[in-house]
Enzyme design. Sequence first.
Site, PDB file in Angstrom:
ATOM      1  N   SER A  67       0.796  -1.223   0.000  1.00 14.32           N
ATOM      2  CA  SER A  67       0.000   0.000   0.000  1.00 14.32           C
ATOM      3  C   SER A  67       0.835   1.283   0.000  1.00 14.32           C
ATOM      4  O   SER A  67       1.663   1.491  -0.872  1.00 14.32           O
ATOM      5  CB  SER A  67      -0.938  -0.075   1.206  1.00 14.32           C
ATOM      6  OG  SER A  67      -1.801   1.002   1.250  1.00 14.32           O
ATOM      7  N   ASP A 285      -1.492   1.411  -3.682  1.00 17.53           N
ATOM      8  CA  ASP A 285      -2.274   0.330  -4.293  1.00 17.53           C
ATOM      9  C   ASP A 285      -3.679   0.801  -4.662  1.00 17.53           C
ATOM     10  O   ASP A 285      -4.567  -0.011  -4.931  1.00 17.53           O
ATOM     11  CB  ASP A 285      -2.319  -0.919  -3.394  1.00 17.53           C
ATOM     12  CG  ASP A 285      -2.989  -0.670  -2.064  1.00 17.53           C
ATOM     13  OD1 ASP A 285      -3.084   0.501  -1.642  1.00 17.53           O
ATOM     14  OD2 ASP A 285      -3.433  -1.652  -1.429  1.00 17.53           O
ATOM     15  N   ASP A 287      -6.229   2.176  -3.053  1.00 19.24           N
ATOM     16  CA  ASP A 287      -7.464   1.987  -2.287  1.00 19.24           C
ATOM     17  C   ASP A 287      -7.730   3.138  -1.317  1.00 19.24           C
ATOM     18  O   ASP A 287      -8.655   3.068  -0.514  1.00 19.24           O
ATOM     19  CB  ASP A 287      -7.491   0.620  -1.577  1.00 19.24           C
ATOM     20  CG  ASP A 287      -6.439   0.485  -0.506  1.00 19.24           C
ATOM     21  OD1 ASP A 287      -5.575   1.389  -0.380  1.00 19.24           O
ATOM     22  OD2 ASP A 287      -6.481  -0.534   0.222  1.00 19.24           O
ATOM     23  N   GLU A 377     -12.518   5.984   6.384  1.00 14.81           N
ATOM     24  CA  GLU A 377     -11.566   6.394   7.394  1.00 14.81           C
ATOM     25  C   GLU A 377     -11.078   7.780   6.983  1.00 14.81           C
ATOM     26  O   GLU A 377     -11.059   8.106   5.794  1.00 14.81           O
ATOM     27  CB  GLU A 377     -10.392   5.420   7.454  1.00 14.81           C
ATOM     28  CG  GLU A 377     -10.795   4.056   7.997  1.00 14.81           C
ATOM     29  CD  GLU A 377      -9.601   3.138   8.230  1.00 14.81           C
ATOM     30  OE1 GLU A 377      -9.314   2.837   9.396  1.00 14.81           O
ATOM     31  OE2 GLU A 377      -8.953   2.719   7.250  1.00 14.81           O
ATOM     32  N   ARG A 502      -3.595   4.938  20.751  1.00 16.51           N
ATOM     33  CA  ARG A 502      -3.786   3.521  20.401  1.00 16.51           C
ATOM     34  C   ARG A 502      -2.488   2.948  19.825  1.00 16.51           C
ATOM     35  O   ARG A 502      -1.710   3.668  19.190  1.00 16.51           O
ATOM     36  CB  ARG A 502      -4.934   3.338  19.396  1.00 16.51           C
ATOM     37  CG  ARG A 502      -4.757   4.109  18.105  1.00 16.51           C
ATOM     38  CD  ARG A 502      -5.860   3.804  17.111  1.00 16.51           C
ATOM     39  NE  ARG A 502      -5.649   2.552  16.417  1.00 16.51           N
ATOM     40  CZ  ARG A 502      -4.854   2.393  15.353  1.00 16.51           C
ATOM     41  NH1 ARG A 502      -4.158   3.411  14.856  1.00 16.51           N
ATOM     42  NH2 ARG A 502      -4.722   1.229  14.786  1.00 16.51           N
ATOM     43  N   SER A 504      -0.375   1.120  17.138  1.00 17.85           N
ATOM     44  CA  SER A 504      -0.551   0.913  15.695  1.00 17.85           C
ATOM     45  C   SER A 504      -0.690  -0.573  15.400  1.00 17.85           C
ATOM     46  O   SER A 504      -0.089  -1.411  16.076  1.00 17.85           O
ATOM     47  CB  SER A 504       0.664   1.466  14.968  1.00 17.85           C
ATOM     48  OG  SER A 504       0.757   0.880  13.693  1.00 17.85           O
ATOM     49  N   GLY A 505      -1.453  -0.888  14.370  1.00 20.09           N
ATOM     50  CA  GLY A 505      -1.563  -2.281  13.937  1.00 20.09           C
ATOM     51  C   GLY A 505      -0.585  -2.592  12.807  1.00 20.09           C
ATOM     52  O   GLY A 505      -0.477  -3.728  12.372  1.00 20.09           O
ATOM     53  N   THR A 506       0.101  -1.587  12.302  1.00 20.23           N
ATOM     54  CA  THR A 506       0.978  -1.816  11.154  1.00 20.23           C
ATOM     55  C   THR A 506       2.434  -1.410  11.382  1.00 20.23           C
ATOM     56  O   THR A 506       3.291  -1.721  10.561  1.00 20.23           O
ATOM     57  CB  THR A 506       0.478  -1.036   9.913  1.00 20.23           C
ATOM     58  OG1 THR A 506       0.569   0.357  10.204  1.00 20.23           O
ATOM     59  CG2 THR A 506      -0.941  -1.373   9.544  1.00 20.23           C
ATOM     60  N   ARG A 511       0.236   5.488  18.540  1.00 19.80           N
ATOM     61  CA  ARG A 511      -0.203   6.725  17.878  1.00 19.80           C
ATOM     62  C   ARG A 511      -1.002   7.596  18.839  1.00 19.80           C
ATOM     63  O   ARG A 511      -1.814   7.092  19.610  1.00 19.80           O
ATOM     64  CB  ARG A 511      -1.065   6.403  16.665  1.00 19.80           C
ATOM     65  CG  ARG A 511      -0.335   5.594  15.617  1.00 19.80           C
ATOM     66  CD  ARG A 511      -1.009   5.707  14.257  1.00 19.80           C
ATOM     67  NE  ARG A 511      -0.562   4.653  13.355  1.00 19.80           N
ATOM     68  CZ  ARG A 511       0.590   4.687  12.686  1.00 19.80           C
ATOM     69  NH1 ARG A 511       1.421   5.690  12.830  1.00 19.80           N
ATOM     70  NH2 ARG A 511       0.922   3.690  11.889  1.00 19.80           N
TER      71      ARG A 511
HETATM   72  C1  16G Z   1      -4.238  -0.519   7.543  1.00 15.99           C
HETATM   73  C2  16G Z   1      -5.724  -0.600   7.351  1.00 15.99           C
HETATM   74  C3  16G Z   1      -6.339   0.772   7.403  1.00 15.99           C
HETATM   75  C4  16G Z   1      -5.963   1.448   8.694  1.00 15.99           C
HETATM   76  C5  16G Z   1      -4.483   1.419   8.920  1.00 15.99           C
HETATM   77  C6  16G Z   1      -4.167   1.855  10.322  1.00 15.99           C
HETATM   78  C7  16G Z   1      -6.875  -2.213   5.970  1.00 15.99           C
HETATM   79  C8  16G Z   1      -7.011  -2.796   4.597  1.00 15.99           C
HETATM   80  N1  16G Z   1      -6.025  -1.207   6.073  1.00 15.99           N
HETATM   81  O1  16G Z   1      -3.641   0.188   6.493  1.00 15.99           O
HETATM   82  O2  16G Z   1      -7.711   0.623   7.325  1.00 15.99           O
HETATM   83  O3  16G Z   1      -6.394   2.774   8.707  1.00 15.99           O
HETATM   84  O4  16G Z   1      -4.002   0.103   8.773  1.00 15.99           O
HETATM   85  O5  16G Z   1      -2.824   1.695  10.573  1.00 15.99           O
HETATM   86  O6  16G Z   1      -7.526  -2.652   6.904  1.00 15.99           O
HETATM   87  P1  16G Z   1      -2.244   1.763  12.039  1.00 15.99           P
HETATM   88  O7  16G Z   1      -2.897   0.676  12.845  1.00 15.99           O
HETATM   89  O8  16G Z   1      -0.794   1.608  11.854  1.00 15.99           O
HETATM   90  O9  16G Z   1      -2.602   3.125  12.561  1.00 15.99           O
HETATM   91 MG    MG Z   2      -3.680   1.178   0.304  1.00 14.98          MG
END
Ligand code: 16G
Ligand code: MG
Length: 549
Positions: A67, A285, A287, A377, A502, A504-506, A511
Amino acid sequence: MSLPVNDIRRLSDLHPKPQDINYQYGTAGFRTLGKVLDSVLFRVGILAALRSKKLDGKTIGVMVTASHNPEPDNGVKLVDPRGEMLESSWESHATVLANTPSTDEFISALQDFVKTTKIDISKPARVVYARDTRPSGPALVAALEDGLKAMSAEGRNAGVTTTPILHYLVRTINTKGSKESYGTDTEEGYYTKLSSAFNKLMVGRPPRPPLVIDCANGVGALAARVLSRYLVNSLPVELENTAIDTPGALNNSCGADFVKVNQKLPPSLTDLLGPCQRGCSLDGDADRLIYFYLDEHRQFHMLDGDKITTLVASFIVELVKTVGLSEKLKVGVVQTAYANGSSTKYLSERLPVKCVPTGVKHLHHAAEQYDIGVYFEANGHGTVVFSQPAQDLIFSHQPSTPTQLTALTHLQNILNVINQTVGDALSDMLLVEVVLAHKSYGGAEWDSLYTDLPNRLVKVVVPDRNIFKTVDAERRLVSPGALQNKIDELVTKYSEGRSFVRPSGTEDVVRVYAEATTRRQTDDLAFRVAGLVYDEAGGDRSQRPKEFL
Ligand code: 16G
Ligand code: MG
């Protein structure tokens, strides 16, 4: 029938798991440096085949992308048969399988999994897959194909395409020939479906200045170019940041995430965008979508996912009302804690609004609870979903006046412009353009629906982000200890202050979001909360960022 253990063993040995890495199927699948994902892709191929078998041979999607992340990153996610994100109970299976250290342990984990999940191995397996433009993509796709081969799965390579097109393909393949057919299962089918509905909606609208599209130097450039050929007279576009072959260009100082996070124009567009001209940015990507315009003083204004929600939801409500279906079709909105407080206030005065945790799957699922659910979002990812009864009604209703008939036809075409499977920057862009054209809005009129509160996002690096636990759609912390009380106390000192924290999930960070009535107050609040977070998490005093208060 049992698992083809010999084939799996032979091919798995070609894709060994690196010893020191712990993978996690997170919010958007597996995502990390592309060069360490080989074993993950092989195993995802096997998992996708098993998911297909579990669902009686329905086609599963696999998208290879990271992404908006930097170019060296890559990732992979699975798409369920209706074009939606993988069912969440399988995310943990994916994580377990990706982390088994050796081929033998992988095989025995697979055997356990097949048994406990009651997968009938004799069923067919079908998988459609695609990748974005990242240089690490081809090798990762080859590893995925080895996984499919090990399971003798039927694979369809959709090539280099956007994430939303892959989602569209999954849905169309699985609904082919049925009452719920979603369109033709080809890229051409996708472009034709969206553009023909769009072109009908634009008939008779006055010509508009060209829309500048920042393609993030990613796969969106390819898709936008094809799409533009289908929009000959309905929407003039200028494609920028289309250098998909230039090393290091992807998402670099451009794209939707750059614009949203920095709240400024990509430098490459500075001399291109004229006063009062609108433009938009896609992510790597395609989206996510963020709009912007320069006012007559060349001042930059951003129109993010919240602004898109407001524009689109208001227009759909208006159409539904004109058709006379307000009682039967309830329109609702889904946001996350990141939605600007002003947008939530504006929308809540007019519509039901729900707040859910970050991540597309949460928003999508909540939106499905309405007859027509609009979700975005703030970062620009979103779409509109129509329940099956709502779609049936929209296509069978008999209007009683010419005005109603026109509104109903618009609603039907709008349904076809929208990619309901997932947020889709190009489809959302067409949707926005339809509303702007029908309302005779430019960027400024759209922007004036409500005024954003200044807001600030801060990343905090902590020793362990897993100690941060949230409730109430991530708006409140329950751990660590008394941090939430301290934040609550602080927030009361700021006019219209709001802040949440929160993990981060990524990324491996925590954050902090803050908003208040002025920029100065907002920054002050954000950096004070960041300071609290840093200290509470046991951050090293000598490394404490100096802007944290
Ligand atoms: C991912 C999520 C997006 C979310 C972002 C938050 C999908 C396909 N994408 O990119 O929706 O806003 O993570 O990231 O679910 P964070 O948890 O690092 O803040
Ligand atoms: Mg994307």
